[in-house]
Design a protein around this motif. Structure first.
Motif, PDB file in Angstrom:
ATOM      1  N   LYS A   1       0.838  -1.196   0.000  1.00 54.26           N
ATOM      2  CA  LYS A   1       0.000   0.000   0.000  1.00 54.26           C
ATOM      3  C   LYS A   1       0.877   1.252   0.000  1.00 54.26           C
ATOM      4  O   LYS A   1       0.631   2.202  -0.746  1.00 54.26           O
ATOM      5  CB  LYS A   1      -0.928   0.004   1.218  1.00 54.26           C
ATOM      6  CG  LYS A   1      -1.946  -1.116   1.204  1.00 54.26           C
ATOM      7  CD  LYS A   1      -2.740  -1.151   2.498  1.00 54.26           C
ATOM      8  CE  LYS A   1      -3.676  -2.340   2.519  1.00 54.26           C
ATOM      9  NZ  LYS A   1      -4.465  -2.402   3.770  1.00 54.26           N
ATOM     10  N   GLN A   2       1.908   1.248   0.843  1.00 53.77           N
ATOM     11  CA  GLN A   2       2.813   2.393   0.922  1.00 53.77           C
ATOM     12  C   GLN A   2       3.577   2.575  -0.391  1.00 53.77           C
ATOM     13  O   GLN A   2       3.761   3.696  -0.855  1.00 53.77           O
ATOM     14  CB  GLN A   2       3.788   2.228   2.089  1.00 53.77           C
ATOM     15  CG  GLN A   2       4.719   3.409   2.258  1.00 53.77           C
ATOM     16  CD  GLN A   2       3.973   4.725   2.430  1.00 53.77           C
ATOM     17  OE1 GLN A   2       2.961   4.798   3.121  1.00 53.77           O
ATOM     18  NE2 GLN A   2       4.455   5.779   1.792  1.00 53.77           N
ATOM     19  N   ALA A   3       4.000   1.490  -1.001  1.00 48.34           N
ATOM     20  CA  ALA A   3       4.720   1.574  -2.276  1.00 48.34           C
ATOM     21  C   ALA A   3       3.837   2.174  -3.362  1.00 48.34           C
ATOM     22  O   ALA A   3       4.305   2.982  -4.182  1.00 48.34           O
ATOM     23  CB  ALA A   3       5.222   0.192  -2.693  1.00 48.34           C
ATOM     24  N   LEU A   4       2.559   1.800  -3.381  1.00 47.40           N
ATOM     25  CA  LEU A   4       1.648   2.360  -4.380  1.00 47.40           C
ATOM     26  C   LEU A   4       1.387   3.839  -4.111  1.00 47.40           C
ATOM     27  O   LEU A   4       1.320   4.638  -5.047  1.00 47.40           O
ATOM     28  CB  LEU A   4       0.339   1.574  -4.422  1.00 47.40           C
ATOM     29  CG  LEU A   4      -0.581   1.928  -5.588  1.00 47.40           C
ATOM     30  CD1 LEU A   4       0.089   1.640  -6.925  1.00 47.40           C
ATOM     31  CD2 LEU A   4      -1.877   1.180  -5.492  1.00 47.40           C
ATOM     32  N   ARG A   5       1.277   4.221  -2.831  1.00 47.68           N
ATOM     33  CA  ARG A   5       1.126   5.646  -2.501  1.00 47.68           C
ATOM     34  C   ARG A   5       2.345   6.432  -3.001  1.00 47.68           C
ATOM     35  O   ARG A   5       2.204   7.521  -3.552  1.00 47.68           O
ATOM     36  CB  ARG A   5       0.970   5.831  -0.992  1.00 47.68           C
ATOM     37  CG  ARG A   5      -0.383   5.460  -0.470  1.00 47.68           C
ATOM     38  CD  ARG A   5      -0.519   5.811   1.017  1.00 47.68           C
ATOM     39  NE  ARG A   5      -1.728   5.240   1.534  1.00 47.68           N
ATOM     40  CZ  ARG A   5      -1.788   4.095   2.227  1.00 47.68           C
ATOM     41  NH1 ARG A   5      -0.692   3.416   2.498  1.00 47.68           N
ATOM     42  NH2 ARG A   5      -2.953   3.650   2.653  1.00 47.68           N
ATOM     43  N   GLN A   6       3.535   5.861  -2.811  1.00 47.19           N
ATOM     44  CA  GLN A   6       4.758   6.520  -3.277  1.00 47.19           C
ATOM     45  C   GLN A   6       4.757   6.650  -4.795  1.00 47.19           C
ATOM     46  O   GLN A   6       5.133   7.683  -5.341  1.00 47.19           O
ATOM     47  CB  GLN A   6       5.999   5.747  -2.811  1.00 47.19           C
ATOM     48  CG  GLN A   6       7.308   6.391  -3.231  1.00 47.19           C
ATOM     49  CD  GLN A   6       7.476   7.776  -2.634  1.00 47.19           C
ATOM     50  OE1 GLN A   6       7.387   7.935  -1.422  1.00 47.19           O
ATOM     51  NE2 GLN A   6       7.719   8.776  -3.475  1.00 47.19           N
ATOM     52  N   ARG A   7       4.314   5.617  -5.482  1.00 47.54           N
ATOM     53  CA  ARG A   7       4.228   5.661  -6.947  1.00 47.54           C
ATOM     54  C   ARG A   7       3.267   6.768  -7.384  1.00 47.54           C
ATOM     55  O   ARG A   7       3.562   7.520  -8.317  1.00 47.54           O
ATOM     56  CB  ARG A   7       3.773   4.304  -7.491  1.00 47.54           C
ATOM     57  CG  ARG A   7       3.605   4.243  -8.977  1.00 47.54           C
ATOM     58  CD  ARG A   7       4.936   4.366  -9.691  1.00 47.54           C
ATOM     59  NE  ARG A   7       4.718   4.293 -11.120  1.00 47.54           N
ATOM     60  CZ  ARG A   7       5.466   4.908 -12.021  1.00 47.54           C
ATOM     61  NH1 ARG A   7       6.510   5.590 -11.640  1.00 47.54           N
ATOM     62  NH2 ARG A   7       5.201   4.798 -13.295  1.00 47.54           N
ATOM     63  N   ALA A   8       2.128   6.880  -6.703  1.00 48.36           N
ATOM     64  CA  ALA A   8       1.156   7.923  -7.031  1.00 48.36           C
ATOM     65  C   ALA A   8       1.754   9.314  -6.806  1.00 48.36           C
ATOM     66  O   ALA A   8       1.574  10.212  -7.633  1.00 48.36           O
ATOM     67  CB  ALA A   8      -0.110   7.737  -6.198  1.00 48.36           C
ATOM     68  N   GLU A   9       2.474   9.485  -5.705  1.00 49.61           N
ATOM     69  CA  GLU A   9       3.130  10.770  -5.442  1.00 49.61           C
ATOM     70  C   GLU A   9       4.168  11.085  -6.524  1.00 49.61           C
ATOM     71  O   GLU A   9       4.282  12.227  -6.972  1.00 49.61           O
ATOM     72  CB  GLU A   9       3.766  10.766  -4.063  1.00 49.61           C
ATOM     73  CG  GLU A   9       2.754  10.801  -2.937  1.00 49.61           C
ATOM     74  CD  GLU A   9       3.382  10.643  -1.561  1.00 49.61           C
ATOM     75  OE1 GLU A   9       4.627  10.766  -1.429  1.00 49.61           O
ATOM     76  OE2 GLU A   9       2.621  10.395  -0.607  1.00 49.61           O
ATOM     77  N   ASP A  10       4.925  10.065  -6.922  1.00 50.77           N
ATOM     78  CA  ASP A  10       5.908  10.261  -8.002  1.00 50.77           C
ATOM     79  C   ASP A  10       5.219  10.717  -9.279  1.00 50.77           C
ATOM     80  O   ASP A  10       5.671  11.665  -9.937  1.00 50.77           O
ATOM     81  CB  ASP A  10       6.677   8.968  -8.279  1.00 50.77           C
ATOM     82  CG  ASP A  10       7.601   8.565  -7.140  1.00 50.77           C
ATOM     83  OD1 ASP A  10       7.845   9.392  -6.223  1.00 50.77           O
ATOM     84  OD2 ASP A  10       8.051   7.405  -7.161  1.00 50.77           O
TER      85      ASP A  10
ATOM     86  N   LEU B   1       2.303  12.204  -9.633  1.00 48.97           N
ATOM     87  CA  LEU B   1       1.757  13.550  -9.473  1.00 48.97           C
ATOM     88  C   LEU B   1       2.847  14.619  -9.553  1.00 48.97           C
ATOM     89  O   LEU B   1       2.582  15.735 -10.027  1.00 48.97           O
ATOM     90  CB  LEU B   1       1.004  13.662  -8.152  1.00 48.97           C
ATOM     91  CG  LEU B   1      -0.341  12.936  -8.113  1.00 48.97           C
ATOM     92  CD1 LEU B   1      -0.892  12.925  -6.679  1.00 48.97           C
ATOM     93  CD2 LEU B   1      -1.327  13.593  -9.058  1.00 48.97           C
ATOM     94  N   SER B   2       4.044  14.279  -9.152  1.00 52.86           N
ATOM     95  CA  SER B   2       5.139  15.263  -9.196  1.00 52.86           C
ATOM     96  C   SER B   2       5.544  15.598 -10.619  1.00 52.86           C
ATOM     97  O   SER B   2       6.206  16.598 -10.854  1.00 52.86           O
ATOM     98  CB  SER B   2       6.350  14.750  -8.404  1.00 52.86           C
ATOM     99  OG  SER B   2       7.012  13.728  -9.122  1.00 52.86           O
ATOM    100  N   TYR B   3       5.156  14.789 -11.582  1.00 48.84           N
ATOM    101  CA  TYR B   3       5.508  15.048 -12.981  1.00 48.84           C
ATOM    102  C   TYR B   3       4.572  16.072 -13.639  1.00 48.84           C
ATOM    103  O   TYR B   3       4.822  16.518 -14.741  1.00 48.84           O
ATOM    104  CB  TYR B   3       5.453  13.758 -13.806  1.00 48.84           C
ATOM    105  CG  TYR B   3       6.340  12.643 -13.259  1.00 48.84           C
ATOM    106  CD1 TYR B   3       7.520  12.902 -12.605  1.00 48.84           C
ATOM    107  CD2 TYR B   3       5.939  11.312 -13.393  1.00 48.84           C
ATOM    108  CE1 TYR B   3       8.308  11.871 -12.101  1.00 48.84           C
ATOM    109  CE2 TYR B   3       6.725  10.280 -12.894  1.00 48.84           C
ATOM    110  CZ  TYR B   3       7.896  10.579 -12.246  1.00 48.84           C
ATOM    111  OH  TYR B   3       8.664   9.560 -11.770  1.00 48.84           O
ATOM    112  N   CYS B   4       3.486  16.444 -12.935  1.00 48.97           N
ATOM    113  CA  CYS B   4       2.496  17.357 -13.515  1.00 48.97           C
ATOM    114  C   CYS B   4       2.896  18.808 -13.318  1.00 48.97           C
ATOM    115  O   CYS B   4       3.410  19.202 -12.347  1.00 48.97           O
ATOM    116  CB  CYS B   4       1.134  17.124 -12.874  1.00 48.97           C
ATOM    117  SG  CYS B   4       0.488  15.479 -13.161  1.00 48.97           S
TER     118      CYS B   4
END
Length: 108
Positions: free
Chosen positions: A94-103, A105-108
């Motif tokens: 779950k934490q790894a997927l949250r980190q992926r989502a944050e990554d 979003l940072s590209y926007c």
């Protein structure tokens, strides 16, 4: 390597590729993951193609149950699925997927 004099007969209908995939999914030392897929079995099987052997149906629910050695990689892999899912375990996935989502979003 030692050459033995004994021989081995391959079992009838033995498929080396299937055996290899199964051994990867049950390899010791990896982390067990369990994910509920919000789709039907045909769609899950079609979408996962060569990984379809990790899909399990229990009642009306479809699950992915397998072993992984990288929750970050598996989170990335899950994020590409065209249907919704719920991570049941482990919390580190779950934490790894949250980190992926944050990554992402940072590209926007």
């Amino acid at each position: 390597m030692t050459l033995l004099k004994t021989t081995f007969e391959r079992p009838t209908n033995y498929n080396a590729a299937d055996q290899f995939k199964q051994s990867l999914c049950t390899m010791q030392g990896n982390l067990k993951v369990r994910v509920l897929l919000h789709t039907d079995l045909d769609t899950a099987t079609r979408e996962l193609s060569s990984n379809a052997n990790i899909v399990k149906q229990e009642g009306r629910s479809i699950y992915i149950e397998t072993m992984v050695d990288s929750t970050y990689w598996f989170g990335w892999w899950l994020s590409r699925l065209p249907f919704d899912f719920t991570i049941l375990s482990p919390d580190s996935l779950k934490q790894a997927l949250r980190q992926r989502a944050e990554d992402l979003l940072s590209y926007c």
